[in-house]
Design an enzyme around this catalytic site. Structure first.
Site, PDB file in Angstrom:
ATOM      1  N   LYS A 257       0.600   4.874   6.775  1.00 27.12           N
ATOM      2  CA  LYS A 257      -0.029   5.689   5.731  1.00 27.12           C
ATOM      3  C   LYS A 257       0.570   7.092   5.757  1.00 27.12           C
ATOM      4  CE  LYS A 257      -2.921   2.295   4.908  1.00 27.12           C
ATOM      5  NZ  LYS A 257      -2.728   1.429   3.722  1.00 27.12           N
TER       6      LYS A 257
ATOM      7  N   SER B  20       0.802  -1.227   0.000  1.00 31.41           N
ATOM      8  CA  SER B  20       0.000   0.000   0.000  1.00 31.41           C
ATOM      9  C   SER B  20       0.834   1.277   0.000  1.00 31.41           C
ATOM     10  CB  SER B  20      -0.946   0.022   1.202  1.00 31.41           C
ATOM     11  OG  SER B  20      -0.232   0.154   2.414  1.00 31.41           O
TER      12      SER B  20
END
EC number: 3.4.21.89
Length: 264
Positions: free
Chosen positions: A134, A67
């Protein structure tokens, strides 16, 4: 010739003199611990220091998914600086952060360390999982929109050029989001963050937890990450050795205007 009695008297040492072969007073030899005891003591000190460092300063993590490609790939080992947001500091737009699962964000089974690796992970000497990595896109008061004609995210109406670190996109949606290239979210509430993965087409990030446009009004989904869940800021990629690098804020959000204070 007669000798005086003092001449025949045997020599006597002062009462406080040390026995022959030994040093006097505080300068005497110190007793050393056996090697095995010293080894145990040093090991104990090292473990205590490791726990203190993990708790208050630096902790190692590994990347469990694609990701955050291309900057961070699966099984990369990273270091997180915990003091980054102490004393009232908050994450900034552009920071790469590690945070605890807000609830239902982690997908799939992550490999768990076993044996010695399990013990080392508890004291911060082995990278751990169970967290998410993230990039911070929105902070308090921000409104985030996707996307302009060039495919750029807009924050408070300002387009942000993220081309230096995001993966080439085949789609605007992320993993399991159900959103395309047209959505808006915000303002971000006080004490919350909006986060995205750098690999926007393969990241189950804040977008995956937004309420669908046609959802009912009582939608309980929340795209926000509580700042209290943030462990710290990623500052270094340390393994594999040939990928070692410093990780810093790219500064592409510097021109974004602040949003108005958000209502709680």
């Amino acid at each position: 010739m007669d000798q005086s009695p003092e001449a025949d008297a045997p020599e006597t040492a002062p009462a406080d003199a040390a026995p022959s072969g030994k040093k006097r007073g505080d300068g005497g030899e110190r007793k050393h611990l056996p090697v095995w005891q010293e080894s145990i003591l040093l090991l104990g000190i090292a473990l205590v220091l490791a726990v203190v460092i993990k708790t208050f300063f630096v902790q190692a993590f590994y990347i469990p998914s694609p990701s955050m490609e291309p900057g961070l790939i699966r099984n990369d080992r990273i270091l997180v600086q915990k003091v980054s947001y102490w004393f009232g500091g908050d994450p900034s737009r552009g920071d790469v952060v590690v945070f605890e699962d807000p609830g239902g964000w982690l997908t799939g089974e992550e490999p768990k360390p076993t044996g010695l690796a399990s013990l080392l992970s508890k004291i911060g000497l082995y990278p751990t999982g169970g967290h998410l990595v993230k990039r911070v896109i929105g902070i308090e008061g921000d409104v985030i929109e996707c996307c302009d004609e060039e495919g750029r995210i807009l924050v408070n109406g300002e387009p942000v050029d993220e081309s230096t670190y995001i993966a080439d996109r085949k789609t605007c949606a992320g993993a399991g989001t159900g959103f395309g290239c047209s959505w808006s979210v915000g303002p971000v509430p006080d004490g919350k963050l909006f986060v995205l993965g750098d690999n926007r087409g393969a990241s189950a990030d804040s977008r995956a937890h937004m309420c669908q446009p046609d959802s009912e009004e009582d939608c309980t989904q929340s795209p926000w990450v509580d700042t209290d869940l943030v462990v710290g800021k990623v500052f270094s990629l340390v393994w594999p050795r040939d990928r070692w690098d410093w990780i810093s804020n790219p500064g592409v959000f510097d021109d974004v205007p602040d949003g108005p204070p958000a209502d709680d």
